[in-house]
Design a protein around this motif. Structure first.
Motif, PDB file in Angstrom:
ATOM      1  N   ARG A   1       0.794  -1.224   0.000  1.00 40.57           N
ATOM      2  CA  ARG A   1       0.000   0.000   0.000  1.00 40.57           C
ATOM      3  C   ARG A   1       0.828   1.276   0.000  1.00 40.57           C
ATOM      4  N   CYS A   2       2.110   1.174   0.375  1.00 38.29           N
ATOM      5  CA  CYS A   2       2.924   2.382   0.497  1.00 38.29           C
ATOM      6  C   CYS A   2       4.404   1.985   0.483  1.00 38.29           C
ATOM      7  N   SER A   3       5.266   2.992   0.460  1.00 41.84           N
ATOM      8  CA  SER A   3       6.704   2.741   0.342  1.00 41.84           C
ATOM      9  C   SER A   3       7.270   2.012   1.548  1.00 41.84           C
ATOM     10  N   SER A   4       6.754   2.280   2.737  1.00 46.81           N
ATOM     11  CA  SER A   4       7.301   1.606   3.918  1.00 46.81           C
ATOM     12  C   SER A   4       7.007   0.109   3.896  1.00 46.81           C
ATOM     13  N   ASP A   5       5.860  -0.290   3.294  1.00 46.84           N
ATOM     14  CA  ASP A   5       5.598  -1.725   3.111  1.00 46.84           C
ATOM     15  C   ASP A   5       6.695  -2.360   2.262  1.00 46.84           C
ATOM     16  N   ILE A   6       7.124  -1.657   1.215  1.00 43.43           N
ATOM     17  CA  ILE A   6       8.178  -2.160   0.329  1.00 43.43           C
ATOM     18  C   ILE A   6       9.490  -2.316   1.103  1.00 43.43           C
ATOM     19  N   VAL A   7       9.843  -1.305   1.878  1.00 45.58           N
ATOM     20  CA  VAL A   7      11.096  -1.347   2.655  1.00 45.58           C
ATOM     21  C   VAL A   7      11.079  -2.514   3.629  1.00 45.58           C
ATOM     22  N   LYS A   8       9.962  -2.711   4.304  1.00 45.65           N
ATOM     23  CA  LYS A   8       9.864  -3.818   5.273  1.00 45.65           C
ATOM     24  C   LYS A   8       9.967  -5.161   4.569  1.00 45.65           C
ATOM     25  N   ALA A   9       9.369  -5.266   3.379  1.00 41.11           N
ATOM     26  CA  ALA A   9       9.455  -6.519   2.626  1.00 41.11           C
ATOM     27  C   ALA A   9      10.895  -6.825   2.233  1.00 41.11           C
ATOM     28  N   VAL A  10      11.629  -5.821   1.779  1.00 38.30           N
ATOM     29  CA  VAL A  10      13.034  -6.026   1.403  1.00 38.30           C
ATOM     30  C   VAL A  10      13.843  -6.442   2.626  1.00 38.30           C
ATOM     31  N   ALA A  11      13.588  -5.811   3.765  1.00 36.48           N
ATOM     32  CA  ALA A  11      14.318  -6.164   4.990  1.00 36.48           C
ATOM     33  C   ALA A  11      13.984  -7.581   5.446  1.00 36.48           C
ATOM     34  N   LEU A  12      12.803  -8.074   5.100  1.00 36.45           N
ATOM     35  CA  LEU A  12      12.440  -9.455   5.427  1.00 36.45           C
ATOM     36  C   LEU A  12      13.010 -10.456   4.425  1.00 36.45           C
ATOM     37  N   GLY A  13      13.582  -9.965   3.325  1.00 34.96           N
ATOM     38  CA  GLY A  13      14.243 -10.876   2.393  1.00 34.96           C
ATOM     39  C   GLY A  13      13.846 -10.763   0.944  1.00 34.96           C
ATOM     40  N   ALA A  14      12.913  -9.872   0.599  1.00 28.38           N
ATOM     41  CA  ALA A  14      12.473  -9.762  -0.796  1.00 28.38           C
ATOM     42  C   ALA A  14      13.505  -9.040  -1.642  1.00 28.38           C
ATOM     43  N   ASP A  15      13.639  -9.458  -2.884  1.00 24.05           N
ATOM     44  CA  ASP A  15      14.465  -8.731  -3.849  1.00 24.05           C
ATOM     45  C   ASP A  15      13.663  -7.609  -4.489  1.00 24.05           C
ATOM     46  N   ALA A  16      12.374  -7.858  -4.733  1.00 23.28           N
ATOM     47  CA  ALA A  16      11.513  -6.845  -5.338  1.00 23.28           C
ATOM     48  C   ALA A  16      10.072  -7.162  -4.981  1.00 23.28           C
ATOM     49  N   CYS A  17       9.187  -6.204  -5.245  1.00 27.53           N
ATOM     50  CA  CYS A  17       7.772  -6.359  -4.922  1.00 27.53           C
ATOM     51  C   CYS A  17       6.921  -6.036  -6.142  1.00 27.53           C
ATOM     52  N   TYR A  18       5.871  -6.801  -6.311  1.00 27.58           N
ATOM     53  CA  TYR A  18       4.856  -6.518  -7.328  1.00 27.58           C
ATOM     54  C   TYR A  18       3.752  -5.671  -6.688  1.00 27.58           C
ATOM     55  N   ILE A  19       3.267  -4.661  -7.390  1.00 31.91           N
ATOM     56  CA  ILE A  19       2.064  -3.964  -6.960  1.00 31.91           C
ATOM     57  C   ILE A  19       1.033  -4.045  -8.082  1.00 31.91           C
ATOM     58  N   ALA A  20      -0.241  -4.072  -7.729  1.00 30.25           N
ATOM     59  CA  ALA A  20      -1.314  -4.106  -8.719  1.00 30.25           C
ATOM     60  C   ALA A  20      -2.433  -3.158  -8.305  1.00 30.25           C
ATOM     61  N   THR A  21      -3.076  -3.438  -7.159  1.00 34.39           N
ATOM     62  CA  THR A  21      -4.185  -2.601  -6.716  1.00 34.39           C
ATOM     63  C   THR A  21      -3.756  -1.149  -6.546  1.00 34.39           C
ATOM     64  N   ALA A  22      -2.575  -0.926  -5.975  1.00 33.21           N
ATOM     65  CA  ALA A  22      -2.096   0.449  -5.794  1.00 33.21           C
ATOM     66  C   ALA A  22      -1.963   1.162  -7.131  1.00 33.21           C
ATOM     67  N   ALA A  23      -1.485   0.445  -8.142  1.00 30.75           N
ATOM     68  CA  ALA A  23      -1.347   1.050  -9.473  1.00 30.75           C
ATOM     69  C   ALA A  23      -2.714   1.362 -10.070  1.00 30.75           C
ATOM     70  N   LEU A  24      -3.696   0.479  -9.856  1.00 35.51           N
ATOM     71  CA  LEU A  24      -5.039   0.725 -10.379  1.00 35.51           C
ATOM     72  C   LEU A  24      -5.697   1.905  -9.682  1.00 35.51           C
ATOM     73  N   ILE A  25      -5.480   2.017  -8.377  1.00 35.70           N
ATOM     74  CA  ILE A  25      -6.026   3.160  -7.649  1.00 35.70           C
ATOM     75  C   ILE A  25      -5.416   4.451  -8.172  1.00 35.70           C
ATOM     76  N   ALA A  26      -4.112   4.402  -8.481  1.00 33.57           N
ATOM     77  CA  ALA A  26      -3.456   5.584  -9.055  1.00 33.57           C
ATOM     78  C   ALA A  26      -4.087   5.972 -10.388  1.00 33.57           C
TER      79      ALA A  26
END
Length: 500
Positions: free
Chosen positions: A384-409
């Motif tokens: 939903r936001c940039s901090s979600d992305i940062v937390k995901a990377v810190a948990l081990g993700a290389d990258a994140c997919y977004i879909a609903t956020a892009a559609l809302i935009a």
């Protein structure tokens, strides 16, 4: 016998402001508004309202608003009004309940229970406005060691990899489930941002040929639109095994949404239902998956990474390990809050696990087995936001997919009726008069603005941590603390409690 089900919303029209211009009649695909010849006035049928807000947004006089319709039931914590209404709906139709978008149930959102660390004295923070910050991300398998000749030339043969300028990509949404204008907007945005968009399982439309360098193509069980040129029009190939919104369930695009363009892209007859069976009928073991991965690499002369998308389920760590050992270059994990164009309601709301727990478990398992470098981990499921992305990377993700956020935009108001094909914003529809409402260039500009803003915030957060490279953040769980979580939840996430 017909069961009465109270409407969900009420259209409130201010008679002093309404000039009966009829714009709301033209703009509403759900037939909520009509022009009464007898009174020469525009009236509303609130029973048809889905709260998409199109009429509210386009009314030139601001004469409309949408309110929740309140119809009190007797108090019952077990037999809530929602369950009673759903029973009545199925008693009327005899049909499976279908829903769109992600899981709306009040399950824990772990991103909101994870706090980020920040630098203070001994490890000073970094100012991203004055110092370089690296958020460029490389996806694909990495060699365990690199050998270099004396003259500096690389001896190690590198596996196929893809470089993106941000850890944010656009998740799989097929042409058919969304309009061509919506998919083109994602393609335009991906090209400008230096990232990737996923075509979903709907084939690759010829109108997107200029964006093949930033496309990810899917191989789903239905094999729609799959051929050699399809693979060539991509940065990497994704085998879709599961989807977070409906683990264990196949795909279904109703025939009424399969027009000539969708037919050509998917290579199926016009008007026929596009059904992806739940299982791939050539994959019944890890060995079968290995064969398909090998075949796809042979079809592309070993030049493109191959990803495998799986839903976040209870034994996700073992599944991710098996996928990595089968030869996948990228493992994509989709959490239970991931969106969908249409899914059985009971599956969407009750099957799967949160992406936060799935990601942490899979990353730790791959590290424990010493094979983490074999694959990249990409995660999706309601960022939903940039901090979600940062937390995901810190948990081990290389990258994140977004879909609903892009559609809302782009303009989506989450009315959750994507499966009807009546999207008033021109996104989840194939009706020409509705798709024309979405300008792909304008929608792309909004998506680009969103990701630019997130990129800036990601750099600011990393700078506050004293980290100048996203590689240094990846899997760095020391930068995370939990709050309001049980010992078991903290253990699975691999983080300490706030205050420790």
């Amino acid at each position: 016998m017909t069961h009465y089900i109270p409407r969900r919303f009420t259209v409130v029209r201010d008679k002093d402001l309404c000039v009966n211009c009829g714009i709301c009649v033209k703009e509403c695909a759900n037939e909520c508004h009509y022009f009464a010849e007898s009174s020469k006035k525009v009236l509303s049928v609130s029973d048809n309202c889905v709260a998409c807000h199109r009429c509210v947004a386009t009314c030139p006089k601001g004469a409309l608003r949408i309110e929740k319709y309140v119809c009190d039931y007797r108090d019952n914590a077990n037999w809530t009004p929602q369950y009673q209404q759903e029973i009545c709906r199925q008693a009327n139709t005899g049909s499976t309940l279908l829903s769109a978008m992600g899981n709306p149930q009040p399950y824990p959102v772990y991103w909101d229970k994870i706090l980020l660390n920040a630098s203070q004295v001994t490890n000073p923070s970094i100012d991203p406005l004055r110092e370089p910050m690296e958020i460029r991300t490389i996806l694909g398998s990495r060699p365990e060691k690199i050998e270099v000749e004396k003259k500096g030339f690389l001896k190690t043969k590198m596996p196929p990899q893809v470089m993106i300028e941000t850890p944010v990509m656009f998740s799989a949404m097929s042409f058919g489930s969304i309009s061509m204008n919506a998919q083109k907007a994602l393609a335009i945005a991906a090209k400008e941002l230096g990232t990737l968009f996923n075509t979903g399982e709907g084939g690759f439309h010829s109108a997107l040929s200029d964006y093949s360098g930033c496309a990810v193509v899917q191989v789903a069980s239905g094999r729609f639109g799959v051929h050699k040129d399809y693979f060539e029009n991509s940065s990497f190939i994704e085998i879709k095994i599961g989807q977070g919104a409906k683990p264990g369930i196949g795909g279904h695009l109703p025939g009424e949404k399969v027009n000539k363009e969708v037919s050509n892209a998917r290579m199926i007859p016009v008007g026929s239902d596009a059904i992806s069976p739940a299982p791939h009928h050539d994959i019944y073991s890890i060995e079968d998956l290995r064969q398909l991965i090998w075949s796809l690499k042979q079809a592309t002369d070993g030049k493109k990474p191959v990803a495998v998308k799986i839903a976040a389920v209870h034994n996700i760590a073992a599944i991710a390990s098996g996928v990595a050992r089968a030869g996948a270059d990228i493992v994509v994990i989709d959490g239970f809050r991931g969106g969908t164009g249409a899914a059985p309601t009971r599956i969407r709301d009750n099957v799967g696990i949160p992406i936060e727990l799935a990601l942490a478990a899979a990353d730790q398992r791959l590290r424990d087995e010493g094979i983490r470098s074999r694959v990249s981990l990409v995660v999706s499921g309601s960022f939903r936001c940039s901090s979600d992305i940062v937390k995901a990377v810190a948990l081990g993700a290389d990258a994140c997919y977004i879909a609903t956020a892009a559609l809302i935009a782009m303009g989506c108001h989450m009315c959750r009726t994507c499966h009807t094909g009546k999207c008033n914003w021109g996104i989840a529809t194939q009706r020409p008069e509705l798709t024309a409402r979405l300008n792909p260039e304008e929608a792309a500009a909004c998506v680009v603005n969103l990701v630019h803003a997130w990129n800036h915030e990601i750099k600011e957060i990393m700078g506050g941590m004293g980290i100048n490279s996203i590689d240094s953040l990846r899997g760095n769980r020391l930068m995370l603390r939990g709050i309001g979580l049980s010992e078991k939840e903290l253990s699975i996430l691999g983080i300490k409690h706030a205050g420790e």
